[in-house]
Every structure is written in structure tokens, then in C-alpha cells.
Design an enzyme around this catalytic site. Structure first.
Site, PDB file in Angstrom:
ATOM      1  N   GLU A 107       0.831  -1.199   0.000  1.00  0.00           N
ATOM      2  CA  GLU A 107       0.000   0.000   0.000  1.00  0.00           C
ATOM      3  C   GLU A 107       0.870   1.256   0.000  1.00  0.00           C
ATOM      4  OE1 GLU A 107      -4.130  -1.347   1.921  1.00  0.00           O
ATOM      5  OE2 GLU A 107      -2.601  -0.992   3.437  1.00  0.00           O
ATOM      6  N   CYS A 120       3.430   8.677   1.406  1.00  0.00           N
ATOM      7  CA  CYS A 120       3.949   7.699   2.370  1.00  0.00           C
ATOM      8  C   CYS A 120       4.165   6.387   1.618  1.00  0.00           C
ATOM      9  CB  CYS A 120       2.904   7.542   3.479  1.00  0.00           C
ATOM     10  SG  CYS A 120       3.353   6.311   4.691  1.00  0.00           S
ATOM     11  N   CYS A 127       6.574  -7.047   7.519  1.00  0.00           N
ATOM     12  CA  CYS A 127       7.671  -6.528   8.337  1.00  0.00           C
ATOM     13  C   CYS A 127       8.197  -7.677   9.195  1.00  0.00           C
ATOM     14  CB  CYS A 127       7.156  -5.389   9.229  1.00  0.00           C
ATOM     15  SG  CYS A 127       8.462  -4.493  10.095  1.00  0.00           S
ATOM     16  N   CYS A 131       5.896  -4.865  16.244  1.00  0.00           N
ATOM     17  CA  CYS A 131       5.499  -3.876  17.248  1.00  0.00           C
ATOM     18  C   CYS A 131       4.026  -4.134  17.562  1.00  0.00           C
ATOM     19  CB  CYS A 131       5.721  -2.474  16.722  1.00  0.00           C
ATOM     20  SG  CYS A 131       7.439  -2.235  16.185  1.00  0.00           S
ATOM     21  N   CYS A 134       0.999  -2.212  15.887  1.00  0.00           N
ATOM     22  CA  CYS A 134       1.074  -1.931  14.446  1.00  0.00           C
ATOM     23  C   CYS A 134       0.451  -3.069  13.639  1.00  0.00           C
ATOM     24  CB  CYS A 134       2.529  -1.736  14.029  1.00  0.00           C
ATOM     25  SG  CYS A 134       2.757  -1.561  12.254  1.00  0.00           S
ATOM     26  N   CYS A 365      -1.471   5.944   9.909  1.00  0.00           N
ATOM     27  CA  CYS A 365      -0.233   5.323  10.397  1.00  0.00           C
ATOM     28  C   CYS A 365      -0.519   3.992  11.048  1.00  0.00           C
ATOM     29  CB  CYS A 365       0.425   6.171  11.477  1.00  0.00           C
ATOM     30  SG  CYS A 365       0.744   7.835  11.037  1.00  0.00           S
TER      31      CYS A 365
HETATM   32  N1  SAH Z   1       8.852   0.573  10.310  1.00  0.00           N
HETATM   33  C1  SAH Z   1       9.068   1.960  10.419  1.00  0.00           C
HETATM   34  C2  SAH Z   1       8.226   2.804   9.476  1.00  0.00           C
HETATM   35  C3  SAH Z   1       6.765   2.461   9.316  1.00  0.00           C
HETATM   36  S1  SAH Z   1       5.627   2.841  10.578  1.00  0.00           S
HETATM   37  C4  SAH Z   1       8.869   2.403  11.845  1.00  0.00           C
HETATM   38  O1  SAH Z   1       8.366   1.647  12.635  1.00  0.00           O
HETATM   39  O2  SAH Z   1       9.259   3.541  12.147  1.00  0.00           O
HETATM   40  C5  SAH Z   1       5.291   4.575  10.615  1.00  0.00           C
HETATM   41  C6  SAH Z   1       4.884   5.062  12.008  1.00  0.00           C
HETATM   42  O3  SAH Z   1       3.535   4.660  12.388  1.00  0.00           O
HETATM   43  C7  SAH Z   1       5.790   4.506  13.087  1.00  0.00           C
HETATM   44  O4  SAH Z   1       6.141   5.505  13.998  1.00  0.00           O
HETATM   45  C8  SAH Z   1       4.896   3.483  13.742  1.00  0.00           C
HETATM   46  O5  SAH Z   1       5.351   3.169  15.017  1.00  0.00           O
HETATM   47  C9  SAH Z   1       3.562   4.174  13.728  1.00  0.00           C
HETATM   48  N2  SAH Z   1       2.425   3.276  13.981  1.00  0.00           N
HETATM   49  C10 SAH Z   1       2.375   1.940  13.830  1.00  0.00           C
HETATM   50  N3  SAH Z   1       1.152   1.464  14.159  1.00  0.00           N
HETATM   51  C11 SAH Z   1       0.417   2.537  14.521  1.00  0.00           C
HETATM   52  C12 SAH Z   1      -0.943   2.700  14.920  1.00  0.00           C
HETATM   53  N4  SAH Z   1      -1.771   1.665  14.992  1.00  0.00           N
HETATM   54  N5  SAH Z   1      -1.379   3.940  15.213  1.00  0.00           N
HETATM   55  C13 SAH Z   1      -0.549   5.002  15.084  1.00  0.00           C
HETATM   56  N6  SAH Z   1       0.726   4.920  14.688  1.00  0.00           N
HETATM   57  C14 SAH Z   1       1.215   3.697  14.410  1.00  0.00           C
HETATM   58 FE1  SF4 Z   2       7.366  -2.893  11.410  1.00  0.00          FE
HETATM   59 FE2  SF4 Z   2       5.121  -1.701  12.181  1.00  0.00          FE
HETATM   60 FE3  SF4 Z   2       7.130  -1.949  13.912  1.00  0.00          FE
HETATM   61 FE4  SF4 Z   2       7.357  -0.221  11.860  1.00  0.00          FE
HETATM   62  S1  SF4 Z   2       5.886  -0.093  13.553  1.00  0.00           S
HETATM   63  S2  SF4 Z   2       8.881  -1.715  12.560  1.00  0.00           S
HETATM   64  S3  SF4 Z   2       6.211  -1.360  10.265  1.00  0.00           S
HETATM   65  S4  SF4 Z   2       5.954  -3.634  12.983  1.00  0.00           S
END
Ligand code: SAH
Ligand code: SF4
Length: 387
Positions: A107, A120, A127, A131, A134, A365
Site C-alpha cells: 500500500e 507515504c 515486516c 510492534c 502496528c 499510520c
Molecule cells: N517501520 C518503520 C516505518 C513504518 S511505521 C517504523 O516503525 O518507524 C510509521 C509510524 O507509524 C511509526 O512511527 C509506527 O510506530 C507508527 N504506527 C504503527 N502502528 C500505529 C498505529 N496503529 N497507530 C498510530 N501509529 C502507528
Molecule cells: Fe514494522 Fe510496524 Fe514496527 Fe514499523 S511499527 S517496525 S512497520 S511492525
């Protein structure tokens, strides 16, 4: 003929050297190759050409040879959605890894504002990290994107919103009132960009080249969950703006939220940030902090956040948690976000809350995820053998 035939290799995203290699295979003499590369780059990246036929600076024979062997294809659009707030999201299919199978899905999201537009982009399908807040993290890594696929997302978005000189958007509603519709690029889509270092670097070299897509490195931001050893390398080799997914100010909590913290804890991460090249008040690191109700949103957390970042030229970005099906968290209450933001504000960080965009189409995000799964070799063989 439209040179978007995805069965032929695309020239989008090839380095200058590789493109010179293409001309070599087509019999262009060595002394002419640099000029041909410059000409094709200009047509691809400054003008957005989708057909070799339009590249009238090249001889007819050369255009024909290019068309027979190569394409200018971008990733294929499966669906395009527009949010009520104007955010656009594309589900894209990449080329299959094996002939006869379906390519994986990613996406890409475009966020227009009055005077700027942010694209974006994704760096991986899925991944390797997980996290806990996420959605992408619930999808196992399928594979890294190639430089072609990373740069291709920018090309495709610019096609769709008419962001080429002399081109009009099919649907101009909600686009920014500035000459360039994409002013900023963020590597904040699916995947951990520093775990696909070389390909992301090569694609960003094209994005930032003055004779390429010509985005200033100040307008390209790589977001990382904290792959500490790669941060100085990124500084040396790409030196774009940096965003850090911090989300927790104590190691016990960050270990749970961003599990890579177990490998590289907060102190090591912040030390790598301090060493990042050419930081100044004009060039700061962004610290992202997702607001999780009852988890990391107390005022003590806010004060600790400010204390930890003292001395680092920093911006703080509080991200209201964006929900997804089955997520084990809730977004902090709005009053709590405001109280938290006030502490951050008083410490001198302006407007720290990121307004959620595109939630209705799951484009915000952390909401991105595709259905692609990594296939076992045995499954792939069965599909390839099927009629
Ligand atoms: N993997 C990288 C880039 C992608 S995520 C990283 O983790 O930085 C982009 C941002 O969205 C990151 O700061 C991530 O922690 C945040 N994010 C992930 N899940 C989210 C959610 N459910 N609500 C808000 N932000 C989120
Ligand atoms: Fe991967 Fe999501 Fe963690 Fe970014 S926030 S490193 S995309 S699992």
C-alpha cells in the site's frame, strides 16, 4: 503503445550505471551512453514519460529497441481509495517472484494539505518486526521491495494525481494549491526501511537527484523503529531526514511495544541520534510517539520524554493510536493527549499532535497491511505447475 507491459523489466528505479548497462546491451557505443542515460532520466523523472515513443531525442531505432526489451511500468494498481478527508490510498500489485504466480501486494498513501502533499511509501511487503500496536507488524515479511518498486510508488502516485509538468489530475478535488502536488516523501508505509537498506538507499538516490525526481533531502524522511547500527550508515550514505519510532520512555515498556528495543535499548538509540550528521535547529530528528490509553500516556511519561531528548535537535510527533481489527490497544482520551502535549509544548516543541488522516480507508499510520503471505517453496511449485 503504452510501455507499461509488466512482463518486461522496467527502467524506472535503475541506477545510472545499470541504465548505462542497458544501453550497452542495445549496442549503444560507450562514448554515447552517458548522454543517453541523461536523456532517458530526464524523460522518466522530470517529465513522467510512460512511452519510449515520446522520447524524441532518441533515434527511432533506439526507441524501438527499448520498447521491445524494456518497459516504463510502475506497480500495477489493484484498487484506489479516497478518504472523506482527501487522503488517497492505493493497493498495488508487484511483479510475481515466479512466472504464473500472483505478485505480492503493498500500500501507498497520499496525504494532501493546503500547501503541501506527503507521499507515504512502503519499503517491504510485511515486516520482520512485530510492534504490538502496528497492523503491518501482524503480517510476516514476504519480501523486500526492489529500488524499482520503491521509486515506482512515487511515479505511480504522480501519474494518478497529475503531478507532472503540463498534466492535469483526473480528479483534482482536495489537491494542494502548489505547483508540485507531492512536496514530501516519508518512508512510513509498510516495512522497516533500514532492513532493506541498499534498495531504499538506491531509490532515494533517484528521488533526491537534481536530475532525477529532484526532492530535497530535507523533504525525504526515513522512519525507523530503531535499527541502531544502520543509523550512522544511513547518515553517511543517504542523509535524509530521520524519524524515530520511540513510543516508550522506559526500556521495560519499550521492550514490549517495539521489541527491537531488546536488542538496541533507548540509550543506544538516542546516542545514535546524537551522532546523526549535520543536525541543527533547522534539521531535527522527529520522535514519533503513539498515544496508547493507559499504557504510555501519563504526564510522568511526557516529562521523561522531554528529559530524554534534551540536547538533541528534535521534533516530537504525538500520534493518536489508529485502531485496526483485533488491536490490543485503545487510543488515549483526547483530554489526556492534550495534557501530554501541553507538557511537550512547554518544553519548547511546537504543535506536536499528528492529526489522523485517512482512518476511514485504513490508510492512517500503522493501519497498512496486505493479504500477501510468504509462500512455502512447495506451494509455489504447485501453483507454477497448475495449468
Ligand atoms: N517501520 C518503520 C516505518 C513504518 S511505521 C517504523 O516503525 O518507524 C510509521 C509510524 O507509524 C511509526 O512511527 C509506527 O510506530 C507508527 N504506527 C504503527 N502502528 C500505529 C498505529 N496503529 N497507530 C498510530 N501509529 C502507528
Ligand atoms: Fe514494522 Fe510496524 Fe514496527 Fe514499523 S511499527 S517496525 S512497520 S511492525
Amino acid at each position: 503503445m503504452h510501455n507499461s507491459d509488466i512482463t518486461k523489466p522496467t527502467l524506472i528505479g535503475l541506477s545510472r550505471n545499470k541504465l548505462a548497462g542497458v544501453f550497452a546491451t542495445l549496442g549503444v557505443p560507450e562514448r554515447a551512453r552517458r548522454m543517453r542515460v541523461a536523456q532517458v532520466w530526464n524523460w522518466m523523472y522530470a517529465r513522467g514519460a510512460v512511452e519510449f515513443e515520446h522520447m524524441t531525442v532518441l533515434s527511432k531505432e533506439l526507441r524501438a529497441a527499448l520498447g521491445e526489451n524494456y518497459s516504463l511500468a510502475r506497480p500495477e494498481i489493484v484498487t484506489g481509495q479516497v478518504s472523506t478527508d482527501g487522503t488517497r490510498k492505493w493497493l498495488l500489485r508487484l511483479a510475481p517472484d515466479k512466472p504464473g504466480t500472483q505478485g505480492p501486494l503493498i500500500e501507498t498513501v497520499y496525504i494532501p494539505e493546503a500547501t503541501r502533499g506527503t507521499l507515504c511509501i512502503s519499503s517491504q511487503v510485511g515486516c520482520t518486526l512485530s510492534c504490538s500496536f502496528c497492523h503491518t507488524g501482524t503480517q510476516k515479511l514476504v519480501r523486500n521491495l526492489t529500488p524499482q518498486e520503491i521509486a515506482g510508488q512515487i511515479m505511480l502516485a504522480r501519474d494518478c494525481i497529475g503531478d507532472w509538468p503540463g498534466v492535469e489530475a483526473d480528479d483534482p478535488a482536495g489537491l494542494p494549491e502548489v505547483p508540485r502536488k507531492i512536496t514530501n516523501i516519508v518512508l512510513m508505509g509498510m516495512g522497516e526501511p533500514l532492513y532493506n537498506f541498499d534498495n531504499v538507499r538506491d531509490a532515494m538516490a533517484i528521488a533526491s537527484a537534481s536530475d532525477g525526481l529532484a526532492y530535497s533531502k530535507r523533504r525525504i524522511t526515513l522512519s525507523t523503529s530503531g535499527v541502531v547500527p544502520e543509523i550512522p550508515r544511513w547518515g553517511e550514505q543517504a542523509n535524509t531526514m530521520l524519524a524515530i519510532s520511540l513510543h516508550g520512555v522506559r526500556d521495560e515498556l519499550r521492550d514490549e511495544l517495539v521489541p527491537i528495543n531488546r536488542k538496541w535499548p533507548i540509550a543506544e538509540l538516542l546516542e545514535a541520534c546524537r551522532q546523526y550528521p549535520s543536525l541543527s535547529n533547522a534539521k531535527r530528528i522527529t520522535f514519533e510517539y503513539v498515544m496508547l490509553k493507559g499504557v504510555n500516556d501519563t504526564l510522568a511519561d511526557a516529562k521523561e520524554l522531554v528529559r530524554l531528548l534534551a540536547g538533541i535537535p528534535a521534533k516530537i510527533n504525538l500520534i493518536p493510536f489508529n485502531p485496526w481489527p483485533g488491536a490490543p490497544f485503545e487510543c488515549s482520551d483526547w483530554e489526556q493527549i492534550e495534557l501530554f502535549a501541553e507538557v511537550v509544548n512547554r518544553a519548547g516543541y511546537a504543535s506536536p499532535v499528528r492529526s489522523p488522516r485517512g482512518r476511514d480507508i485504513m490508510a492512517a499510520c500503522g493501519q497498512l497491511k496486505s493479504e500477501s503471505v510468504k509462500q512455502r517453496a512447495s506451494e509455489r511449485r504447485v501453483e507454477a505447475a497448475a495449468p
